[in-house]
Design a protein around this motif. Structure first.
Motif, mmCIF file in Angstrom:
data_model
loop_
_atom_site.group_PDB
_atom_site.id
_atom_site.type_symbol
_atom_site.label_atom_id
_atom_site.label_comp_id
_atom_site.label_asym_id
_atom_site.label_seq_id
_atom_site.Cartn_x
_atom_site.Cartn_y
_atom_site.Cartn_z
ATOM 1 N N GLN A 1 -5.110 50.097 -69.228
ATOM 2 C CA GLN A 1 -4.992 48.645 -69.030
ATOM 3 C C GLN A 1 -6.377 48.007 -68.939
ATOM 4 O OE1 GLN A 1 -2.201 47.690 -65.771
ATOM 5 N NE2 GLN A 1 -1.792 49.877 -65.685
ATOM 6 N N ARG A 2 -6.523 46.871 -69.613
ATOM 7 C CA ARG A 2 -7.781 46.120 -69.532
ATOM 8 C C ARG A 2 -7.464 44.635 -69.369
ATOM 9 N NH1 ARG A 2 -11.551 48.668 -74.398
ATOM 10 N NH2 ARG A 2 -11.323 50.875 -73.816
ATOM 11 N N PRO A 3 -6.969 44.240 -68.220
ATOM 12 C CA PRO A 3 -6.591 42.832 -68.035
ATOM 13 C C PRO A 3 -7.751 41.861 -68.182
ATOM 14 C CG PRO A 3 -6.538 44.044 -65.957
ATOM 15 C CD PRO A 3 -6.692 45.060 -67.034
ATOM 16 N N HIS A 4 -9.008 42.352 -67.970
ATOM 17 C CA HIS A 4 -10.153 41.445 -68.095
ATOM 18 C C HIS A 4 -10.369 40.988 -69.535
ATOM 19 C CE1 HIS A 4 -11.599 45.635 -68.566
ATOM 20 N NE2 HIS A 4 -12.361 45.125 -69.509
ATOM 21 N N ASP A 5 -9.743 41.681 -70.507
ATOM 22 C CA ASP A 5 -9.852 41.257 -71.904
ATOM 23 C C ASP A 5 -9.140 39.936 -72.167
ATOM 24 O OD1 ASP A 5 -11.384 43.395 -72.654
ATOM 25 O OD2 ASP A 5 -9.753 44.545 -73.554
ATOM 26 N N TYR A 6 -8.360 39.463 -71.201
ATOM 27 C CA TYR A 6 -7.499 38.312 -71.455
ATOM 28 C C TYR A 6 -7.869 37.094 -70.612
ATOM 29 C CZ TYR A 6 -4.784 41.822 -73.876
ATOM 30 O OH TYR A 6 -4.393 42.813 -74.734
ATOM 31 N N ALA A 7 -9.113 37.044 -70.167
ATOM 32 C CA ALA A 7 -9.549 35.915 -69.334
ATOM 33 C C ALA A 7 -9.414 34.583 -70.070
ATOM 34 C CB ALA A 7 -10.998 36.133 -68.890
ATOM 35 N N GLU A 8 -9.562 34.621 -71.411
ATOM 36 C CA GLU A 8 -9.506 33.359 -72.164
ATOM 37 C C GLU A 8 -8.119 32.726 -72.135
ATOM 38 O OE1 GLU A 8 -8.085 36.432 -75.061
ATOM 39 O OE2 GLU A 8 -9.743 36.320 -73.621
ATOM 40 N N THR A 9 -7.071 33.528 -71.841
ATOM 41 C CA THR A 9 -5.718 32.962 -71.830
ATOM 42 C C THR A 9 -5.478 32.080 -70.609
ATOM 43 O OG1 THR A 9 -4.787 34.919 -70.727
ATOM 44 C CG2 THR A 9 -4.815 34.919 -73.135
ATOM 45 N N ASP A 10 -6.429 32.087 -69.636
ATOM 46 C CA ASP A 10 -6.329 31.137 -68.542
ATOM 47 C C ASP A 10 -6.580 29.715 -69.029
ATOM 48 O OD1 ASP A 10 -5.866 33.204 -66.783
ATOM 49 O OD2 ASP A 10 -7.957 33.362 -66.145
ATOM 50 N N LEU A 11 -7.334 29.599 -70.125
ATOM 51 C CA LEU A 11 -7.701 28.285 -70.660
ATOM 52 C C LEU A 11 -6.937 27.937 -71.931
ATOM 53 C CD1 LEU A 11 -11.591 28.608 -70.297
ATOM 54 C CD2 LEU A 11 -10.010 27.474 -68.723
ATOM 55 N N TYR A 12 -6.684 28.945 -72.763
ATOM 56 C CA TYR A 12 -6.117 28.718 -74.091
ATOM 57 C C TYR A 12 -4.740 29.361 -74.250
ATOM 58 C CZ TYR A 12 -10.858 27.552 -75.802
ATOM 59 O OH TYR A 12 -12.088 26.992 -76.016
ATOM 60 N N PRO A 13 -3.791 28.659 -74.824
ATOM 61 C CA PRO A 13 -2.610 29.341 -75.361
ATOM 62 C C PRO A 13 -3.000 29.900 -76.735
ATOM 63 C CG PRO A 13 -2.371 26.982 -75.657
ATOM 64 C CD PRO A 13 -3.687 27.203 -74.946
ATOM 65 N N ARG A 14 -2.931 31.202 -76.907
ATOM 66 C CA ARG A 14 -3.393 31.796 -78.160
ATOM 67 C C ARG A 14 -2.525 31.331 -79.338
ATOM 68 N NH1 ARG A 14 -3.106 37.870 -76.217
ATOM 69 N NH2 ARG A 14 -1.347 36.889 -75.138
ATOM 70 N N PRO A 15 -3.129 30.942 -80.462
ATOM 71 C CA PRO A 15 -2.371 30.462 -81.624
ATOM 72 C C PRO A 15 -1.325 31.475 -82.086
ATOM 73 C CG PRO A 15 -4.699 30.008 -81.925
ATOM 74 C CD PRO A 15 -4.593 30.863 -80.694
ATOM 75 N N SER A 16 -0.118 30.970 -82.333
ATOM 76 C CA SER A 16 1.015 31.761 -82.846
ATOM 77 C C SER A 16 1.459 32.866 -81.893
ATOM 78 C CB SER A 16 0.696 32.366 -84.220
ATOM 79 O OG SER A 16 0.588 31.350 -85.194
ATOM 80 N N HIS A 17 1.003 32.816 -80.632
ATOM 81 C CA HIS A 17 1.431 33.797 -79.642
ATOM 82 C C HIS A 17 2.454 33.149 -78.713
ATOM 83 C CE1 HIS A 17 1.035 37.652 -77.704
ATOM 84 N NE2 HIS A 17 -0.042 37.957 -78.427
ATOM 85 N N ALA A 18 2.917 33.907 -77.727
ATOM 86 C CA ALA A 18 3.980 33.420 -76.851
ATOM 87 C C ALA A 18 3.466 32.817 -75.551
ATOM 88 C CB ALA A 18 4.939 34.563 -76.527
ATOM 89 N N ASP A 19 2.149 32.693 -75.399
ATOM 90 C CA ASP A 19 1.597 32.178 -74.145
ATOM 91 C C ASP A 19 2.182 30.813 -73.771
ATOM 92 O OD1 ASP A 19 -0.054 34.424 -74.183
ATOM 93 O OD2 ASP A 19 -1.720 33.354 -75.120
ATOM 94 N N TYR A 20 2.142 29.893 -74.715
ATOM 95 C CA TYR A 20 2.572 28.523 -74.427
ATOM 96 C C TYR A 20 4.086 28.442 -74.204
ATOM 97 C CZ TYR A 20 3.309 23.507 -74.903
ATOM 98 O OH TYR A 20 3.687 22.210 -74.675
ATOM 99 N N THR A 21 4.859 29.120 -75.031
ATOM 100 C CA THR A 21 6.318 29.021 -74.913
ATOM 101 C C THR A 21 6.834 29.705 -73.648
ATOM 102 O OG1 THR A 21 6.492 30.924 -76.412
ATOM 103 C CG2 THR A 21 6.771 28.734 -77.375
ATOM 104 N N TYR A 22 6.225 30.829 -73.261
ATOM 105 C CA TYR A 22 6.639 31.473 -72.013
ATOM 106 C C TYR A 22 6.326 30.582 -70.813
ATOM 107 C CZ TYR A 22 8.229 36.171 -73.293
ATOM 108 O OH TYR A 22 8.968 37.231 -73.745
ATOM 109 N N LEU A 23 5.150 29.961 -70.842
ATOM 110 C CA LEU A 23 4.766 29.080 -69.744
ATOM 111 C C LEU A 23 5.693 27.870 -69.686
ATOM 112 C CD1 LEU A 23 2.686 28.869 -67.487
ATOM 113 C CD2 LEU A 23 1.226 27.556 -69.047
ATOM 114 N N ALA A 24 6.057 27.337 -70.848
ATOM 115 C CA ALA A 24 6.964 26.194 -70.892
ATOM 116 C C ALA A 24 8.355 26.573 -70.388
ATOM 117 C CB ALA A 24 7.048 25.655 -72.323
#
Length: 416
Positions: free
Chosen positions: A88-111
């Motif tokens: 596991q490398r959770p630190h690789d995903y720090a940018e998802t605190d600011l950005y919903p990644r394009p074409s990924h599920a970040d935004y829809t899951y949060l919504a």
């Protein structure tokens, strides 16, 4: 929800960077010889880090049987399966605190939930498919032992590089592709790093994937799957037709975008006089079709021919190229995603497709057996006109006229 199936029922759990992923499998028949090794084979084919054209995440995905077996035999009770997440490398995903990644599920899951996993794709990650593959491997073993069912998937296309589906414009599907569907084995599929069993095409696919990886990009593709020796009569009218449930299963796999069975969209360009599947008597005395452009399913019910279908996968959404996009607050920015991701998912999707197909067939078999067993308890039907029964089919007659389903299954397995 996170459950699939009605009689053979699977419930998966876990996120991409939690402590473990796995599943509970309910409805496994008692008396099946089962060990962790039976399940591990498909998990090892699915796992990351297999080659330099897949993600570099290093997970051995070792499965642990938690319940439902004793002395290597299933008890008929729920089977618990667990796989630890280790790399596991959770630190690789720090940018998802600011950005919903394009074409990924970040935004829809949060919504949807108002909260999301802080690292990785959470339940949208392909790590979730570990539970499916483990449960499907159990189904595969039962189907093989009880019916001789064979399920083989292979990569059919990567980007614009594809198998020769048809040599001529007037062919529904070409002989080379049809023969591949009829005869290809998992051993042949796994000989190629791309899991495309056509050597010339595989070489081009590998070059294409490496080129995309070198420019920090990704590619989509397609997987063909064939189910051989599937029992007749599987599929539930009207909403749970076999192809409908297969489509449901396949389109639930992460990154899928399309499903087509038999001749698929290509078949829609031909007239019925060319596309129809005329019947003939087979060597075993059963009816067979001469072409099988239907893909082994007619009226939503299996007809005894090979069932084959193709699934389209989109390019992996997470790429290391800089992309102009918006932050959660609406302001614009540039995102270059970190983490370890496949440049093309289709080589690793092969065992996922196979095991999801096994889940569908297993559930359908158990539904059909329940129906036949209930019918077998009724008095014999001797008054029906000939048009209402299948002529010359002893197996069907025995089920309808009161012999046990178990005896019929045993005879069928012996014949095969």
């Amino acid at each position: 929800m996170s459950s699939f199936g009605r009689v053979y029922r699977v419930h998966t759990y876990g996120e991409s960077h939690c402590k473990s992923v796995g599943c509970i499998v309910d409805g496994v028949p008692p008396g099946l010889r089962l060990t962790e090794e039976d399940i591990q084979t498909q998990l090892s084919r699915r796992r990351p880090g297999q080659s330099d054209i897949t993600t570099a995440r290093s997970e051995f995905d070792t499965v642990h049987l938690q319940s439902g077996t004793e002395h290597g035999v299933t008890l008929g009770t729920p089977i618990g399966l667990l796989v630890h997440n280790k790399d596991q490398r959770p630190h690789d995903y720090a940018e998802t605190d600011l950005y919903p990644r394009p074409s990924h599920a970040d935004y829809t899951y949060l919504a949807k939930y108002g909260v999301k996993a802080s690292s990785g794709g959470g339940r949208a990650s392909a790590r979730e498919t570990i539970g499916r593959v483990a449960a499907g491997a159990i189904a595969e073993k039962y189907l093989k032992e009880a019916y001789g069912v064979e399920i083989v998937a292979f990569v059919a296309s990567v980007g614009k590089v594809a198998l020769p589906f048809a040599e001529e414009d007037d062919e529904v599907l070409g002989k080379e592709y049809v023969d591949l569907i009829k005869t290809v084995t998992r051993v042949e599929v796994d000989k190629e790093i791309t899991r495309c069993p056509h050597k010339a095409t595989s070489t081009k696919m590998e070059e294409t994937i490496r080129a995309a990886k070198a420019r920090d990009d990704s590619l989509g593709g397609s997987v063909t799957c064939v189910i051989r020796k599937c029992p007749l009569g599987l599929g539930e009218p009207c909403f749970d037709k076999l192809e409908a449930v297969l489509g449901h299963a396949m389109l639930s796999i992460p990154s899928t975008k399309s499903f087509e069975i038999g001749s698929g969209l290509r078949g829609t360009t031909f007239p019925g006089s060319v596309h129809n599947d005329p019947f003939v008597e087979g060597e075993d005395g059963k009816l067979r079709t001469t072409t099988n452009w239907s893909g082994g399913v007619q009226g939503g019910i299996s007809n005894g021919e090979d069932i084959y279908f193709r699934i389209g996968f989109k390019p992996p959404a997470t790429i290391a190229q800089e992309q102009q996009t918006a932050r959660y607050d609406g302001s614009s920015g540039v995102l270059a995603a970190k983490g370890r991701h496949d440049p093309c998912v289709v080589p690793r999707a092969v065992p996922i497709v196979e095991t999801m197909a096994a889940l569908v067939i297993m559930d359908m078999v158990m539904q059909q057996n329940a129906r036949a067993a209930a019918a077998a308890l009724l008095p014999p039907l001797t008054h029906l006109p000939p048009t209402m029964v299948l002529p010359g089919k002893a197996t069907v007659d025995k089920v309808v006229h009161g012999e046990s389903v178990g005896e019929v299954q045993g005879q069928k397995a012996g014949e095969e």
